[in-house]
Design a protein around this motif. Sequence first.
Motif, short mmCIF file in Angstrom:
data_model
loop_
_atom_site.label_atom_id
_atom_site.label_comp_id
_atom_site.label_asym_id
_atom_site.label_seq_id
_atom_site.Cartn_x
_atom_site.Cartn_y
_atom_site.Cartn_z
N ALA A 230 61.02 20.94 -32.46
CA ALA A 230 61.26 20.55 -31.07
C ALA A 230 62.74 20.26 -30.88
O ALA A 230 63.18 19.11 -30.90
N ASP A 231 63.53 21.31 -30.70
CA ASP A 231 64.97 21.12 -30.53
C ASP A 231 65.46 21.57 -29.16
O ASP A 231 66.64 21.49 -28.87
N SER A 232 64.54 22.03 -28.31
CA SER A 232 64.90 22.49 -26.97
C SER A 232 63.91 21.96 -25.94
O SER A 232 62.74 21.69 -26.24
N VAL A 233 64.40 21.84 -24.72
CA VAL A 233 63.56 21.54 -23.56
C VAL A 233 63.52 22.81 -22.72
O VAL A 233 64.50 23.56 -22.65
N PHE A 234 62.39 23.06 -22.09
CA PHE A 234 62.21 24.29 -21.32
C PHE A 234 62.15 23.98 -19.83
O PHE A 234 61.49 23.02 -19.41
N MET A 235 62.82 24.81 -19.04
CA MET A 235 62.69 24.73 -17.59
C MET A 235 62.05 26.02 -17.11
O MET A 235 62.51 27.12 -17.45
N LEU A 236 60.97 25.90 -16.35
CA LEU A 236 60.30 27.08 -15.84
C LEU A 236 61.07 27.61 -14.64
O LEU A 236 61.23 26.91 -13.64
N ALA A 237 61.56 28.84 -14.74
CA ALA A 237 62.32 29.45 -13.65
C ALA A 237 61.39 30.18 -12.68
O ALA A 237 61.59 30.16 -11.46
N SER A 238 60.36 30.84 -13.21
CA SER A 238 59.41 31.55 -12.36
C SER A 238 58.09 31.68 -13.10
O SER A 238 58.05 31.65 -14.34
N GLY A 239 57.00 31.82 -12.36
CA GLY A 239 55.68 31.98 -12.97
C GLY A 239 54.90 30.67 -13.00
O GLY A 239 55.11 29.78 -12.16
N LEU A 240 54.02 30.56 -13.97
CA LEU A 240 53.18 29.37 -14.12
C LEU A 240 52.79 29.26 -15.59
O LEU A 240 52.43 30.26 -16.22
N PHE B 206 59.27 21.27 -19.29
CA PHE B 206 58.20 20.97 -20.25
C PHE B 206 58.80 20.97 -21.64
O PHE B 206 59.92 21.43 -21.85
N GLY B 207 58.04 20.41 -22.59
CA GLY B 207 58.60 20.23 -23.92
C GLY B 207 59.65 19.15 -23.92
O GLY B 207 60.52 19.09 -24.81
N GLU B 208 59.55 18.22 -22.93
CA GLU B 208 60.62 17.24 -22.71
C GLU B 208 60.69 16.16 -23.79
O GLU B 208 61.71 15.47 -23.90
N LEU B 209 59.64 16.02 -24.61
CA LEU B 209 59.70 15.01 -25.66
C LEU B 209 60.77 15.32 -26.71
O LEU B 209 61.16 14.45 -27.48
N ALA B 210 61.25 16.57 -26.71
CA ALA B 210 62.35 16.92 -27.62
C ALA B 210 63.60 16.11 -27.32
O ALA B 210 64.48 15.96 -28.18
N ILE B 211 63.71 15.57 -26.10
CA ILE B 211 64.87 14.76 -25.75
C ILE B 211 64.87 13.46 -26.57
O ILE B 211 65.92 12.94 -26.95
N MET C 15 65.71 27.93 -21.78
CA MET C 15 65.67 27.00 -22.92
C MET C 15 66.97 26.21 -22.98
O MET C 15 68.05 26.78 -23.09
N ILE C 16 66.85 24.88 -22.85
CA ILE C 16 68.00 23.99 -22.81
C ILE C 16 68.03 23.17 -24.10
O ILE C 16 67.06 22.46 -24.39
N PRO C 17 69.08 23.23 -24.89
CA PRO C 17 69.14 22.41 -26.10
C PRO C 17 68.96 20.93 -25.77
O PRO C 17 69.55 20.41 -24.82
N ALA C 18 68.13 20.26 -26.54
CA ALA C 18 67.85 18.85 -26.28
C ALA C 18 69.12 18.01 -26.31
O ALA C 18 69.29 17.07 -25.51
N ARG C 19 70.05 18.35 -27.19
CA ARG C 19 71.29 17.57 -27.28
C ARG C 19 72.10 17.64 -25.99
O ARG C 19 72.77 16.68 -25.60
N GLU C 20 72.06 18.82 -25.34
CA GLU C 20 72.78 18.97 -24.08
C GLU C 20 72.21 18.05 -23.01
O GLU C 20 72.95 17.41 -22.25
#
Length: 235
Positions: free
Chosen positions: A47-57, A81-86, A106-111
Amino acid sequence: MPQQIWHLKNNELFTKLKPDQLTQLELRCRSRSYAARSPIYLPSQSADSVFMLASGLVKVCNLTNDGKQSILAFVEPGELFGELAIFESEQRDEYVEAVEKSTVVMIPARELQGLMAANHDVSIALTKMIGLRRHRVERRLKNLLFLSNRDRLIHLLLDLAEQFGIHDSNGIRLRIKLAHQEIANLMGSTRETVTILLGQLKSEGMVDVGRQRIVLVQAEQLAIAVHRKVPSLNS
């Protein structure tokens, strides 16, 4: 403007960022598309990244030891989602799958950790988003423990109306298309039970049900039956 930075710039979490902060964030992100019913990540992955949904479901699920699926939440465009990586950089606990063709950033958790420390607005918005989803999950778990199947189904329909409901000539229509098995996975029941209960609610004039289509015809009566307020629609 590249699609990746467009998705970031138009997300309410990042609207208060300075242009240089946004550019720096974009340089460290990656975007990827997933076909419907394909996994985005699995339990035990790092778990080293957080995800932001750009389109879809997409749907966030828990898998039991015998392979059964329990749906914890649906995620719409603009949500993370996957926000616990923060907060912890260990392994994933949940399973996330694309419900339909989806694009994620995909956004690096450190960022994100750095942005939260430097920007109060980002920290507040992110905490609010996480809290809302946790509240939905906790409410469903309480219903699972203490309510009958019928009341759990009504609560679930009202929850879905708040997140996915749009006004329809017959009532409140759910934008999301759900099979009976998916509804069962959401409320901790069986497909057969869901089919019977939806049939009962339809015969009572409370809902209208078609092929993966649900309309809450009498939303107020459904809310009264479980001592809740009529859902406030997001759309």
